[in-house]
Design an enzyme around this catalytic site. Sequence first.
Site, PDB file in Angstrom:
ATOM      1  N   CYS A  49      -4.266  85.513   9.775  1.00  0.00           N
ATOM      2  CA  CYS A  49      -4.716  85.032   8.589  1.00  0.00           C
ATOM      3  C   CYS A  49      -4.468  83.686   8.381  1.00  0.00           C
ATOM      4  O   CYS A  49      -3.801  82.714   9.241  1.00  0.00           O
ATOM      5  CB  CYS A  49      -4.125  85.780   7.354  1.00  0.00           C
ATOM      6  SG  CYS A  49      -4.386  88.035   7.761  1.00  0.00           S
TER       7      CYS A  49
ATOM      8  N   GLU B 195       1.257  89.032  13.279  1.00  0.00           N
ATOM      9  CA  GLU B 195       1.375  90.530  13.728  1.00  0.00           C
ATOM     10  C   GLU B 195       2.765  90.841  13.926  1.00  0.00           C
ATOM     11  O   GLU B 195       3.570  90.053  14.478  1.00  0.00           O
ATOM     12  CB  GLU B 195       0.534  90.838  14.996  1.00  0.00           C
ATOM     13  CG  GLU B 195      -1.058  90.623  14.854  1.00  0.00           C
ATOM     14  CD  GLU B 195      -1.642  91.454  14.189  1.00  0.00           C
ATOM     15  OE1 GLU B 195      -1.171  92.203  13.563  1.00  0.00           O
ATOM     16  OE2 GLU B 195      -2.912  91.012  13.570  1.00  0.00           O
TER      17      GLU B 195
ATOM     18  N   SER C 197      -3.292  86.396  25.767  1.00  0.00           N
ATOM     19  CA  SER C 197      -3.682  85.356  26.741  1.00  0.00           C
ATOM     20  C   SER C 197      -2.337  84.933  27.579  1.00  0.00           C
ATOM     21  O   SER C 197      -1.318  85.596  26.805  1.00  0.00           O
ATOM     22  CB  SER C 197      -3.783  83.923  25.763  1.00  0.00           C
ATOM     23  OG  SER C 197      -3.493  82.943  26.391  1.00  0.00           O
TER      24      SER C 197
END
Length: 614
Positions: free
Chosen positions: A2, A79, A377
Amino acid sequence: MCGIAGWVGFDRDLTVETTTIDAMTETLAYRGPDACGTWVCREAAVGHRRLAVIDLDGGVQPMSVDTEAGKVIMVYSGETYNYLELRDELRRRGHSFRTESDTEVVLRGYLEWGEALAEKLNGMYAFAIWDSRHAKLVLIRDRLGVKPLYYYRTADGLLFGSEPKAILANPLAKRVVGLDGLREVFSFVRSPGAAVWEGMSQVEPGTVVTLDRTGLRTHVYWKLETREHVDDELTTVRHVRELLDDIVRRQMVADVPLCVLLSGGLDSSALTALATRRPAEPNRVLRTCSVDYVGQRENFKANELRGAHDTPYVHEVVRRVKSQHSEIVLDTAGLADPEVRRAVLAAQDIPVGLGDIDASLYLLFKSVREQSTVALSGEAADELFGGYRWFHQPEVQRADTFPWIAGLSRNVPHNEPAGLLDPDLLGKLDRDSHLQDGYRAAVSTVDRLPGADEHEHRMRVISHLHLTRLVRMLLDRKDRFSMAVGLEVRVPFCDHRLVEYVYNAPWSLKAFDGREKSLLRGAVRDVLPRSVLDRAKSPYPSSQDPAYAVALRDQAKRLLADDDPVFAMLNRAWLEDAVRDGAAVIGPSTRHGLERVLNLSTWLDLYRPEIRTS
């Protein structure tokens, strides 16, 4: 993932400033395309843009809890990968939950542990809490600095945001860049806490910043520390694998489509193989994505940095793991498109970068977002495991500067070509002193392990510099370009448990087979094809199409005709020489200089900063 923004003003009534907090929040709309919300009281205002990843219906923000002493409000970006364990612990302590989101776990964790909550979190996060019980703002950033968080002091409080653009949307923030900011722009290093814009700072990784009426305070809750490593080679390799298995398992959790970014190198291939063994959804084939360029196979020429074309290795991994693969092929028109350049500069807020590699990364993420909301990644593996070739070059090991500066200067221009900067500005910047001051300050923070010989300590210093300086620049680039298209990119190699463990392994273990990234290679040897295991480090691909540089030259010619404001900082004569050459092949130094010119011009047009050089 966000975007967050906010404003604390102890001597004003922010309930009449809703238009401004809405404007600050709206600048981050692309970071959170799924929902938006604001909360305002007299002394504080916070805004949130949401990218829904976990508990799509329940994780709405700003999130609040009413206590007997007052309301506690939080806006959260990121997260928390251990939120399930923390939720169980909080339930045992008497807390109840309305949602299934990690956001609520973090908020209730603050109610239970206060600012010490930060030490319990495993994840990538940047969040703000307004604690009305004490009229206090709390800003917390993750240990490695995966998620960005900026703030700007005002006469009676503070502005904050996930990106500078949110702060600059407030009239109290001045768009001024002085010599210190320009030194950050024109040097391939970043000073801790620096934000280029005067008056603006970053919350440093592993740090808590608090503000109340008595002032602003910072507390470092985590830093990279030197510790003795007692495990032997076999035990170390096994533990690295155990950590990677656990990290990938945790970071595969999502309520939206997920993929892995696959380059065919050791790092991303390792994550792909481990993710295939732990799919996010049972019986669901893992998605993978890679990037290539039109004509790259024909134009590719091996050099010291890039020894082979990536695509054949990508295909071999895909065949091995049987992933659902998408190959994203970019063309020169897209890489050189001025509108793409504007989007890249708008995402970064400052004119720093790596030219076509930045445009490529942005376009790659944009294409990935069409199928997935979350991607894994391999970022930071080279910094952690010693993957760059200069880690292993004796002359770089001995160099009295940042190792990537010493390593890159032999092969590619890491800065603008000679003569590009205005001579007067170049003298005022005194970049050599800036670089050395930053280097000395960085080296002074590295603790020496008792009994370590000079070479071992030097390699520890080099590792520390990569993990506390270079990786922050790369993580910021990754975050800006991915969030600019609403894509959450997770970085398993930045799990602080893995970082602490590998950092403290002696250099002899990190290179036990005489090569780069020995520990990682040993840990995943059973899940990858031999060709990938044996492949030398190859950085993110750069277009080798001569037409790309020609397009840059044609665009740069127009700046001369328009008498662009960029010539207040750059040497007009250099550009005149660069565009006068009509050759079809343009050298790498000139190409890099053209990219710098166009980036600076675009940034000046987008942000209209006041440049102060005196």
